[in-house]
Design a protein around this motif. Structure first.
Motif, PDB file in Angstrom:
ATOM      1  N   ASN A  71       0.825  -1.215   0.000  1.00  0.00           N
ATOM      2  CA  ASN A  71       0.000   0.000   0.000  1.00  0.00           C
ATOM      3  C   ASN A  71       0.855   1.260   0.000  1.00  0.00           C
ATOM      4  O   ASN A  71       0.546   2.231  -0.695  1.00  0.00           O
ATOM      5  CB  ASN A  71      -0.947   0.006   1.199  1.00  0.00           C
ATOM      6  N   ALA A 120       2.393   1.710  -3.532  1.00  0.00           N
ATOM      7  CA  ALA A 120       1.372   2.138  -4.490  1.00  0.00           C
ATOM      8  C   ALA A 120       0.996   3.601  -4.263  1.00  0.00           C
ATOM      9  O   ALA A 120       0.783   4.344  -5.225  1.00  0.00           O
ATOM     10  CB  ALA A 120       0.142   1.251  -4.380  1.00  0.00           C
ATOM     11  N   GLN A 135       2.472   6.108 -10.491  1.00  0.00           N
ATOM     12  CA  GLN A 135       2.458   5.365 -11.747  1.00  0.00           C
ATOM     13  C   GLN A 135       2.310   3.863 -11.537  1.00  0.00           C
ATOM     14  O   GLN A 135       2.041   3.132 -12.475  1.00  0.00           O
ATOM     15  CB  GLN A 135       3.703   5.678 -12.599  1.00  0.00           C
ATOM     16  N   LEU A 136       2.483   3.394 -10.294  1.00  0.00           N
ATOM     17  CA  LEU A 136       2.323   1.969  -9.985  1.00  0.00           C
ATOM     18  C   LEU A 136       0.900   1.694  -9.535  1.00  0.00           C
ATOM     19  O   LEU A 136       0.384   2.360  -8.643  1.00  0.00           O
ATOM     20  CB  LEU A 136       3.260   1.550  -8.852  1.00  0.00           C
ATOM     21  N   THR A 137       0.288   0.703 -10.125  1.00  0.00           N
ATOM     22  CA  THR A 137      -1.008   0.264  -9.620  1.00  0.00           C
ATOM     23  C   THR A 137      -0.766  -0.597  -8.390  1.00  0.00           C
ATOM     24  O   THR A 137       0.367  -1.025  -8.119  1.00  0.00           O
ATOM     25  CB  THR A 137      -1.763  -0.568 -10.679  1.00  0.00           C
ATOM     26  N   HIS A 138      -1.811  -0.852  -7.661  1.00  0.00           N
ATOM     27  CA  HIS A 138      -1.693  -1.701  -6.477  1.00  0.00           C
ATOM     28  C   HIS A 138      -1.191  -3.085  -6.882  1.00  0.00           C
ATOM     29  O   HIS A 138      -0.340  -3.671  -6.207  1.00  0.00           O
ATOM     30  CB  HIS A 138      -3.048  -1.800  -5.776  1.00  0.00           C
ATOM     31  N   ARG A 139      -1.670  -3.578  -7.995  1.00  0.00           N
ATOM     32  CA  ARG A 139      -1.258  -4.908  -8.488  1.00  0.00           C
ATOM     33  C   ARG A 139       0.233  -4.918  -8.845  1.00  0.00           C
ATOM     34  O   ARG A 139       0.946  -5.882  -8.551  1.00  0.00           O
ATOM     35  CB  ARG A 139      -2.099  -5.283  -9.699  1.00  0.00           C
ATOM     36  N   ASP A 140       0.723  -3.824  -9.491  1.00  0.00           N
ATOM     37  CA  ASP A 140       2.151  -3.734  -9.836  1.00  0.00           C
ATOM     38  C   ASP A 140       3.021  -3.688  -8.580  1.00  0.00           C
ATOM     39  O   ASP A 140       4.072  -4.324  -8.517  1.00  0.00           O
ATOM     40  CB  ASP A 140       2.424  -2.508 -10.702  1.00  0.00           C
TER      41      ASP A 140
END
Length: 109
Positions: free
Chosen positions: A8, A11, A16-21
């Motif tokens: 968390n 992110a 630019q980072l999604t939570h998934r990334d």
């Protein structure tokens, strides 16, 4: 801090980072470190610390219930040694947040 807290934070800090990334990055890094330690390699992160595998030799122990001797086999265990910068940062943070001796005893300064 838990693994999900770290995901968390990453992110949130890097838009630019999604939570998934962020989750994939943390998982990949931890898996890679686990594999390296499993192969007996040493991991050094400058300014943070180093991870190594220590060998605990076999020894004799006692069963706490019956008191009889038990052979404890050899183990390989991960070991973390904090770097100087990490030790100093933790010490500074702990010193800043701990009460002074006079205020801890309830006396007025």
């Amino acid at each position: 801090m838990t693994r999900s807290d770290l995901v968390n934070l990453l992110a949130a800090r890097f838009g630019q980072l999604t939570h998934r990334d962020a989750e994939f990055a943390v998982k990949t890094m931890l898996d890679t470190m686990t594999e390296a330690l499993g192969r007996g390699h040493r991991i050094e992160i400058r300014g943070f610390g180093s991870f190594a595998v220590n060998r605990r030799p076999p020894r004799m122990g006692r069963n706490p219930r019956s008191g009889e001797p038990v052979v404890i086999p050899e183990k390989l265990v991960p070991h973390f040694k904090p770097g100087k910068a990490l030790r100093e940062a933790v010490d500074r943070t702990a010193a800043a947040s701990s009460p002074t001796p006079a205020s801890a005893s309830g006396e007025k300064a």
